[in-house]
Design a protein around this motif. Sequence first.
Motif, PDB file in Angstrom:
ATOM      1  N   PRO A  65      -3.682   2.188  20.439  1.00  9.32           N
ATOM      2  CA  PRO A  65      -2.615   1.720  19.557  1.00  9.32           C
ATOM      3  C   PRO A  65      -3.127   1.510  18.136  1.00  9.32           C
ATOM      4  O   PRO A  65      -4.132   0.838  17.919  1.00  9.32           O
ATOM      5  N   LEU A  66      -2.443   2.149  17.191  1.00  9.50           N
ATOM      6  CA  LEU A  66      -2.834   2.040  15.794  1.00  9.50           C
ATOM      7  C   LEU A  66      -1.670   1.463  15.002  1.00  9.50           C
ATOM      8  O   LEU A  66      -0.506   1.684  15.329  1.00  9.50           O
ATOM      9  N   ALA A  67      -1.996   0.782  13.931  1.00 10.56           N
ATOM     10  CA  ALA A  67      -0.961   0.243  13.049  1.00 10.56           C
ATOM     11  C   ALA A  67      -1.338   0.512  11.607  1.00 10.56           C
ATOM     12  O   ALA A  67      -2.511   0.469  11.236  1.00 10.56           O
ATOM     13  N   SER A  68      -0.322   0.807  10.803  1.00  9.31           N
ATOM     14  CA  SER A  68      -0.496   0.763   9.357  1.00  9.31           C
ATOM     15  C   SER A  68      -0.228  -0.673   8.936  1.00  9.31           C
ATOM     16  O   SER A  68       0.773  -1.263   9.325  1.00  9.31           O
ATOM     17  N   VAL A  69      -1.154  -1.212   8.164  1.00  7.34           N
ATOM     18  CA  VAL A  69      -1.059  -2.618   7.767  1.00  7.34           C
ATOM     19  C   VAL A  69      -1.098  -2.692   6.244  1.00  7.34           C
ATOM     20  O   VAL A  69      -2.053  -2.207   5.618  1.00  7.34           O
ATOM     21  N   ALA A  70      -0.060  -3.269   5.651  1.00 12.09           N
ATOM     22  CA  ALA A  70      -0.048  -3.499   4.208  1.00 12.09           C
ATOM     23  C   ALA A  70      -0.819  -4.777   3.954  1.00 12.09           C
ATOM     24  O   ALA A  70      -0.369  -5.868   4.299  1.00 12.09           O
ATOM     25  N   THR A  71      -2.007  -4.644   3.392  1.00 12.01           N
ATOM     26  CA  THR A  71      -2.850  -5.819   3.197  1.00 12.01           C
ATOM     27  C   THR A  71      -2.296  -6.696   2.086  1.00 12.01           C
ATOM     28  O   THR A  71      -1.584  -6.235   1.201  1.00 12.01           O
ATOM     29  N   GLN A  72      -2.657  -7.968   2.135  1.00  7.62           N
ATOM     30  CA  GLN A  72      -2.176  -8.871   1.087  1.00  7.62           C
ATOM     31  C   GLN A  72      -2.808  -8.495  -0.250  1.00  7.62           C
ATOM     32  O   GLN A  72      -2.280  -8.835  -1.299  1.00  7.62           O
ATOM     33  N   ALA A  73      -3.914  -7.732  -0.203  1.00  6.63           N
ATOM     34  CA  ALA A  73      -4.560  -7.298  -1.441  1.00  6.63           C
ATOM     35  C   ALA A  73      -3.889  -6.065  -2.040  1.00  6.63           C
ATOM     36  O   ALA A  73      -4.176  -5.704  -3.176  1.00  6.63           O
ATOM     37  N   GLY A  74      -3.031  -5.376  -1.278  1.00  6.62           N
ATOM     38  CA  GLY A  74      -2.292  -4.248  -1.831  1.00  6.62           C
ATOM     39  C   GLY A  74      -2.312  -2.996  -0.984  1.00  6.62           C
ATOM     40  O   GLY A  74      -1.265  -2.563  -0.508  1.00  6.62           O
ATOM     41  N   PRO A  75      -3.479  -2.362  -0.782  1.00  3.94           N
ATOM     42  CA  PRO A  75      -3.486  -1.064  -0.095  1.00  3.94           C
ATOM     43  C   PRO A  75      -3.063  -1.171   1.365  1.00  3.94           C
ATOM     44  O   PRO A  75      -3.213  -2.224   1.992  1.00  3.94           O
ATOM     45  N   ILE A  76      -2.563  -0.065   1.878  1.00  9.04           N
ATOM     46  CA  ILE A  76      -2.256   0.034   3.304  1.00  9.04           C
ATOM     47  C   ILE A  76      -3.474   0.602   4.012  1.00  9.04           C
ATOM     48  O   ILE A  76      -4.064   1.586   3.566  1.00  9.04           O
ATOM     49  N   VAL A  77      -3.880  -0.039   5.087  1.00  6.93           N
ATOM     50  CA  VAL A  77      -4.994   0.454   5.882  1.00  6.93           C
ATOM     51  C   VAL A  77      -4.486   0.765   7.288  1.00  6.93           C
ATOM     52  O   VAL A  77      -3.478   0.221   7.725  1.00  6.93           O
ATOM     53  N   VAL A  78      -5.174   1.671   7.961  1.00  8.65           N
ATOM     54  CA  VAL A  78      -4.853   1.986   9.351  1.00  8.65           C
ATOM     55  C   VAL A  78      -5.853   1.254  10.227  1.00  8.65           C
ATOM     56  O   VAL A  78      -7.060   1.390  10.045  1.00  8.65           O
ATOM     57  N   ALA A  79      -5.332   0.468  11.149  1.00  7.52           N
ATOM     58  CA  ALA A  79      -6.187  -0.361  11.994  1.00  7.52           C
ATOM     59  C   ALA A  79      -5.864  -0.135  13.456  1.00  7.52           C
ATOM     60  O   ALA A  79      -4.741   0.221  13.809  1.00  7.52           O
ATOM     61  N   ARG A  80      -6.855  -0.354  14.296  1.00  7.59           N
ATOM     62  CA  ARG A  80      -6.619  -0.347  15.735  1.00  7.59           C
ATOM     63  C   ARG A  80      -6.024  -1.699  16.111  1.00  7.59           C
ATOM     64  O   ARG A  80      -6.504  -2.742  15.665  1.00  7.59           O
ATOM     65  N   LEU A  81      -4.969  -1.674  16.913  1.00  6.94           N
ATOM     66  CA  LEU A  81      -4.323  -2.921  17.305  1.00  6.94           C
ATOM     67  C   LEU A  81      -5.030  -3.504  18.510  1.00  6.94           C
ATOM     68  O   LEU A  81      -5.144  -2.858  19.544  1.00  6.94           O
ATOM     69  N   ASP A  82      -5.495  -4.729  18.351  1.00  5.26           N
ATOM     70  CA  ASP A  82      -6.202  -5.403  19.418  1.00  5.26           C
ATOM     71  C   ASP A  82      -5.242  -6.113  20.365  1.00  5.26           C
ATOM     72  O   ASP A  82      -5.585  -6.426  21.482  1.00  5.26           O
ATOM     73  N   SER A  83      -4.054  -6.381  19.891  1.00  3.49           N
ATOM     74  CA  SER A  83      -3.025  -6.996  20.718  1.00  3.49           C
ATOM     75  C   SER A  83      -1.701  -6.384  20.282  1.00  3.49           C
ATOM     76  O   SER A  83      -1.588  -5.885  19.171  1.00  3.49           O
ATOM     77  N   PRO A  84      -0.707  -6.404  21.140  1.00  2.00           N
ATOM     78  CA  PRO A  84       0.562  -5.768  20.770  1.00  2.00           C
ATOM     79  C   PRO A  84       1.134  -6.394  19.496  1.00  2.00           C
ATOM     80  O   PRO A  84       1.101  -7.610  19.326  1.00  2.00           O
TER      81      PRO A  84
END
Length: 100
Positions: free
Chosen positions: A59-78
């Motif tokens: 499971p992967l998520a795009s995460v809009a960081t509070q610092a600005g850029p969007i990063v792709v992260a592995r989801l450790d929990s749903p």
Amino acid sequence: MSIKVFRCTQCGATLFPARYLCPSCGGAEWSALDAESGTVTAATVVRYRVGADSSGGVPLASVATQAGPIVVARLDSPAEIGDTVNLALDAQHRIVARRD
Ligand SMILES: [Zn+2]
């Protein structure tokens, strides 16, 4: 370990991952910012080819960081779109997102 995003010291554009030159202004000086959390903007499951992994995918998520850029992260929990997640690097330096 927290992840770092990079802010151009000339124009303030934020990027992840780092690039040599700023795509906005061509600057080459950066300051690093911690990106400890963000908001899920998309979630998906990446399935490997048959035989490579029997666990059903990652499971992967795009995460809009509070610092600005969007990063792709592995989801450790749903997590669902709109959820706030904490971001960290695992031992293999992959970005992992975890809900509070
Ligand atoms: Zn710039």
